[in-house]
Write a protein that holds these residues in place. Structure first.
Motif, short mmCIF file in Angstrom:
data_model
loop_
_atom_site.label_atom_id
_atom_site.label_comp_id
_atom_site.label_asym_id
_atom_site.label_seq_id
_atom_site.Cartn_x
_atom_site.Cartn_y
_atom_site.Cartn_z
N LEU A 24 15.71 9.76 8.34
CA LEU A 24 14.66 10.68 7.86
C LEU A 24 13.93 9.98 6.72
N ALA A 25 12.61 10.11 6.66
CA ALA A 25 11.86 9.41 5.60
C ALA A 25 10.77 10.32 5.06
N TRP A 26 10.51 10.19 3.76
CA TRP A 26 9.40 10.95 3.17
C TRP A 26 8.79 10.15 2.02
N GLY A 27 7.52 10.41 1.77
CA GLY A 27 6.84 9.70 0.68
C GLY A 27 5.91 10.67 -0.02
N ILE A 28 5.92 10.61 -1.34
CA ILE A 28 5.14 11.58 -2.11
C ILE A 28 4.19 10.86 -3.05
N PHE A 32 -0.82 0.10 -4.21
CA PHE A 32 -2.23 -0.26 -4.47
C PHE A 32 -3.09 -0.03 -3.24
N ARG A 33 -4.23 0.60 -3.46
CA ARG A 33 -5.18 0.73 -2.35
C ARG A 33 -6.58 0.48 -2.88
N ASN A 34 -7.37 -0.20 -2.08
CA ASN A 34 -8.70 -0.59 -2.51
C ASN A 34 -9.65 0.61 -2.43
N LEU A 78 3.11 15.71 0.22
CA LEU A 78 3.91 14.60 0.75
C LEU A 78 3.83 14.47 2.25
N GLY A 79 4.17 13.26 2.73
CA GLY A 79 4.25 13.00 4.16
C GLY A 79 5.68 12.64 4.50
N ALA A 80 6.12 12.98 5.71
CA ALA A 80 7.51 12.71 6.07
C ALA A 80 7.66 12.65 7.58
N GLY A 81 8.85 12.27 8.00
CA GLY A 81 9.13 12.25 9.43
C GLY A 81 10.43 11.53 9.72
N ILE A 82 10.67 11.32 11.03
CA ILE A 82 11.86 10.57 11.44
C ILE A 82 11.38 9.22 11.98
N THR A 92 0.82 -1.22 0.00
CA THR A 92 0.00 0.00 0.00
C THR A 92 0.84 1.25 0.00
N HIS A 93 2.13 1.13 0.26
CA HIS A 93 3.02 2.30 0.18
C HIS A 93 4.46 1.84 -0.06
N THR A 94 5.27 2.75 -0.55
CA THR A 94 6.66 2.39 -0.83
C THR A 94 7.50 2.44 0.44
N THR A 95 6.90 2.81 1.56
CA THR A 95 7.66 2.77 2.82
C THR A 95 8.13 1.33 3.10
N ALA A 96 7.38 0.35 2.54
CA ALA A 96 7.81 -1.04 2.65
C ALA A 96 9.20 -1.23 2.02
N TYR A 118 0.56 13.01 11.42
CA TYR A 118 0.77 11.77 12.17
C TYR A 118 0.93 10.59 11.22
N PHE A 119 1.96 9.80 11.43
CA PHE A 119 2.11 8.48 10.79
C PHE A 119 2.57 7.54 11.89
N PRO A 120 2.11 6.28 11.88
CA PRO A 120 2.46 5.38 12.99
C PRO A 120 3.96 5.13 13.08
N PHE A 121 4.68 5.32 11.97
CA PHE A 121 6.09 4.91 11.96
C PHE A 121 7.08 6.05 12.11
N THR A 122 6.59 7.30 12.13
CA THR A 122 7.52 8.42 12.28
C THR A 122 7.11 9.30 13.45
N GLU A 123 8.10 9.95 14.05
CA GLU A 123 7.85 10.89 15.14
C GLU A 123 9.09 11.76 15.30
N TYR A 171 1.35 5.69 -8.29
CA TYR A 171 2.78 5.73 -8.02
C TYR A 171 3.09 6.51 -6.76
N GLN A 172 4.10 6.02 -6.02
CA GLN A 172 4.64 6.79 -4.91
C GLN A 172 6.14 6.90 -5.10
N CYS A 173 6.68 7.96 -4.51
CA CYS A 173 8.13 8.12 -4.53
C CYS A 173 8.54 8.30 -3.09
N GLU A 174 9.46 7.46 -2.64
CA GLU A 174 9.80 7.40 -1.23
C GLU A 174 11.29 7.59 -1.08
N GLY A 175 11.71 8.29 -0.04
CA GLY A 175 13.15 8.45 0.15
C GLY A 175 13.51 8.38 1.61
N1 LIG Z 1 3.82 6.07 3.60
C1 LIG Z 1 3.14 7.33 3.85
C2 LIG Z 1 3.99 8.52 3.53
C3 LIG Z 1 5.20 8.65 4.42
C4 LIG Z 1 6.40 8.10 4.06
C5 LIG Z 1 7.52 8.21 4.86
C6 LIG Z 1 7.39 8.90 6.05
C7 LIG Z 1 6.21 9.47 6.43
C8 LIG Z 1 5.10 9.31 5.63
C9 LIG Z 1 1.88 7.35 2.96
O1 LIG Z 1 1.72 6.48 2.14
O2 LIG Z 1 1.03 8.21 3.08
#
Ligand SMILES: N[C@@H](Cc1ccccc1)C(=O)O
Length: 482
Positions: A449-453, A354-356, A429-433, A323-327, A406-411, A368-372
């Protein structure tokens, strides 16, 4: 009057001469020369003051519904049943609901049958109907002006009833000017002219006597569209270039993923709503995948300690479409050897997720997502904001702002918005540590540091689309232009 004319100009003028005409419709000329050529040549003649073109827009009528009128359907039905009357309340058995009123209205208006005591009574089931006659005629004569005033009124009724519609057709006339009429009084001779030099013409010296017409680079021609790469692919490549230039390395990970890597590893509790059928695509076959027992135990421990629930490894093993490239980011981090964990890392992943979701102007089930991620000693929230600003600027967004999220994996977490003229601020985009709960089980001590667009969203903004579905419609006209 001596004038240098191109062989095709002479040919076209000769058609006027031979037919003793001063004007032609473009269509009529098409049997002598291809349309493109006539248009081009008449432009040349216009430049020389010999001819002019006139454009007229003609209104045309076309039939858009071939079905019988509802009143005719009733008559045909009765004829078949050997009856001549029907109760109005029984009309629903032969006509769709929306046609019943239309039928009653038409019967009254045209006096086709009597309507009495809730019944329709026909004298003549084979009645004649001018509206039907006009409809037939429309199929033969499409130009509105070909119809009489009476018929035009009927056409307006037919339009209201949804049986015909109007359209326009352009008509182009080519006419000789006074100068042109003068010109064709003299015989027109079409002698040889060289448009293409060949070896033979050069060697034999024929070129010395022949007329070689100079090129006119200003002559209008049909636009030519070269093959090109789909805009989405172009933007993906452009973003890759930007990230490579910023020192990131590309990574990939599987599209079919376990819930473990997509959610558990990212500290999303197993009862999180995002993990349900209505949000995520689950695989029918195979239903489950393998995961490392060792890592599973560590993640179980963190979940049970922090979220306080009974962790279920059967849930972790279920296969889904990621569901996201954070995987990809977390898989990369988990793959690092102890030695590599001591080094800095900057990686990105651009790929499909992919999201339903129900399809609408801004949602597609596949996008598409772009994650870094950036992993290094001492990187902090300010660095994250700095990198994102730089990245978004390079993507062409000048005004950028950030707000908490808020994202469960970043703070801490943040969301970035970009300003678009006429549209205002748009979340992009969303991002965090990454939280220690995410990094501890894989033994990473440095901050990450992580971000996803949301990439399709970005592509949409860049291509000036308001409906995301247009990105995948493969509308050739749009693809040629964009
Ligand atoms: N994975 C998040 C975006 C995100 C990525 C990395 C860090 C924080 C947020 C999303 O799909 O919305």
């Amino acid at each position: 009057m001596i004038m240098e004319l191109h062989i095709d100009e002479k040919r076209l003028l000769k058609i006027f001469q031979d037919n003793n005409r001063e004007e032609f419709d473009l269509n009529e000329l098409e049997r002598f020369m291809p349309k493109e050529k006539i248009l081009r040549v008449s432009l040349w003649l216009k430049g020389k003051g010999l001819a002019e073109t006139e454009e007229k827009v003609k209104k045309i009528v076309k039939v858009i519904n071939e079905e019988d009128f509802p009143e005719r359907k009733i008559a045909k039905y009765l004829k078949q049943q050997n009856k001549n009357e029907i109760e109005i309340k029984n009309l629903k058995d032969i006509l769709p609901k929306e046609e019943i009123n239309a039928a009653l209205g038409a019967i009254k208006r045209k006096g086709i049958a009597k309507i009495e005591k809730g019944k329709i009574i026909f004298d003549n089931l084979d009645y004649e109907d001018v509206e039907e006659e006009v409809l037939k005629k429309i199929k033969e004569y499409k130009y509105f002006d070909n119809f009489s005033e009476e018929e035009k009124k009927i056409i307006e009724i037919l339009k209201k009833r949804g049986y015909v519609d109007f359209d326009e057709e352009k008509e182009i006339k080519i006419k000789l000017t006074e100068k042109g009429k003068e010109f064709i009084k003299e015989p027109i001779e079409i002698e040889g002219e060289i448009t293409q030099l060949t070896r033979d013409i050069i060697i034999s010296g024929k070129w010395k006597k022949a007329y070689i017409r100079p090129y006119d680079v200003k002559v209008p021609t049909k636009p030519v569209y070269p093959a090109k790469i789909h805009p989405l692919t172009r933007i993906i490549r452009e973003v890759k270039e930007i990230l490579l230039a910023m020192g990131f390395k590309e990574v990939k990970s599987p599209i079919v993923e376990t819930e473990f890597w997509n959610f558990d590893m990212l500290f999303e509790p197993q009862d999180h709503p995002a993990r349900e059928m209505q949000d995520t695509f689950f695989l029918k076959y195979p239903k489950v995948g393998d995961i490392s027992e060792d890592l599973l135990d560590k993640v179980r421990e963190v979940h049970e300690r922090c979220w306080k629930y009974k962790f279920d490894e059967n849930v972790s093993k279920r296969l889904i479409l990621r569901t996201h490239t954070t995987a990809s980011s977390i898989r990369y981090l988990a793959s690092l050897s102890d030695d590599e964990k001591n080094k800095p890392h900057k990686v990105f992943c651009i790929d499909r997720v992919f999201r339903n979701e129900a399809i609408d102007y801004k949602h597609l089930p596949e996008f598409y997502q772009c994650e870094g991620i950036i992993m290094d000693d001492n990187v902090n929230f300010n660095n994250l904001i700095g990198v994102l600003k730089e990245f978004l600027n390079r993507l062409g967004f000048e005004k950028v702002r950030f707000r908490p999220a808020y994202f469960p994996f970043t703070e801490p977490s943040l969301e970035a918005e970009v300003y678009l003229e006429g549209k205002g601020w748009l979340e992009i985009l969303g991002a965090g540590i990454f939280r220690p709960e995410v990094l501890d089980p894989i033994g990473i001590k440095k901050p990450v540091l992580a971000w996803g667009i949301g990439f399709s969203r970005l592509a949409m903004l860049r291509c000036g689309l308001t409906d995301i579905r247009d990105l995948h419609k493969n509308d050739l006209d749009w693809l040629k232009r964009v």
